[in-house]
Motif scaffolding. Structure first.
Motif, mmCIF file in Angstrom:
data_model
loop_
_atom_site.group_PDB
_atom_site.id
_atom_site.type_symbol
_atom_site.label_atom_id
_atom_site.label_comp_id
_atom_site.label_asym_id
_atom_site.label_seq_id
_atom_site.Cartn_x
_atom_site.Cartn_y
_atom_site.Cartn_z
ATOM 1 N N UNK A 1 0.820 -1.217 0.000
ATOM 2 C CA UNK A 1 0.000 0.000 0.000
ATOM 3 C C UNK A 1 0.854 1.268 0.000
ATOM 4 N N UNK A 2 2.096 1.154 0.438
ATOM 5 C CA UNK A 2 2.976 2.327 0.515
ATOM 6 C C UNK A 2 4.037 2.341 -0.580
ATOM 7 N N UNK A 3 4.063 1.305 -1.405
ATOM 8 C CA UNK A 3 5.134 1.140 -2.385
ATOM 9 C C UNK A 3 5.232 2.312 -3.354
ATOM 10 N N UNK A 4 4.098 2.701 -3.949
ATOM 11 C CA UNK A 4 4.078 3.828 -4.889
ATOM 12 C C UNK A 4 4.628 5.089 -4.254
ATOM 13 N N UNK A 5 4.140 5.375 -3.051
ATOM 14 C CA UNK A 5 4.530 6.594 -2.359
ATOM 15 C C UNK A 5 6.020 6.590 -2.009
ATOM 16 N N UNK A 6 6.519 5.451 -1.535
ATOM 17 C CA UNK A 6 7.917 5.365 -1.113
ATOM 18 C C UNK A 6 8.877 5.477 -2.288
#
Length: 210
Positions: free
Chosen positions: A93-98
């Motif tokens: 869920x955080x991959x894109x943002x990171x």
């Protein structure tokens, strides 16, 4: 006077550069005298002369990050940032943002602009460790980044990034492609310059050196 000042500044930068390389080599020593390690060291010397992306394949614990660090130390980007990212440690869920960053209000909880790994490592080298763990969506975005040298910030604009990428995988990506667990087009983009790092059991005389 201007020329003299320029010469002094250039000399100081050169001294700083040499000192930085020596410090990094002490912190991340690449130890090994086996034939396969000698071959890898020669391979690193050749790759350091280019600005091409590199894929390192080897089992967990074989020293892939040490290899990536050594390539960074020898490259012309040594005065810029080296940023290691463990892809398997980032929740999906955080991959894109990171990786690519997000703008304020892009999703619930996005209270401010967040610079992703590609922006933070701009001008330097981004080391994507265990890239084989990326999901299909992240693989597609990574392919676009490699092809176009640009990232899509979540909820924001497309941005150009000047960056060199080093990937690593603890699995054979060709096998994953055959099993439809990894994008073939992404693999072929990453497969141009490959370093195979064997386990210690195949490096005999390196055990006593280590």
């Amino acid at each position: 006077l201007d020329l003299k000042k320029y010469e002094e500044e250039s000399l100081n930068l050169e001294i700083e550069n040499v000192a930085l390389r020596r410090r990094l080599m002490k912190e991340y020593p690449f130890i090994g005298e086996s034939e396969v390690i000698k071959k890898i060291k020669k391979q690193l010397e050749e790759l350091a002369k280019t600005d091409e992306n590199v894929l390192i394949i080897g089992q967990t614990g074989t020293g892939k990050e040490i290899i990536a660090n050594r390539l960074y130390q020898m490259s012309n980007r040594v005065n810029q940032r080296f940023l290691p990212i463990n892809c398997s440690a980032i929740p999906e869920t955080l991959l894109d943002s990171e990786l690519f960053g997000h703008v304020k209000g892009a999703f619930t909880g996005a209270a401010a602009y967040h610079r992703g790994a590609f922006e933070r490592a701009k001008g330097g080298i981004l080391f994507l460790d265990e890239v084989n763990s990326l999901n299909e969506i992240a693989q597609a975005k990574l392919l676009r980044t490699i092809e176009n040298k640009e990232i899509q910030v979540v909820g924001g604009d497309v941005k150009q990034v000047d960056i060199r990428l080093i990937f690593s995988s603890n699995e054979d990506l060709e096998d994953l492609v055959a099993k439809n667990n990894f994008r073939a087009d992404l693999f072929y983009r990453m497969d141009r310059h490959v370093i195979y790092l064997p386990p210690l059991v195949e490096r005999g005389n390196d055990i006593s050196v280590l």
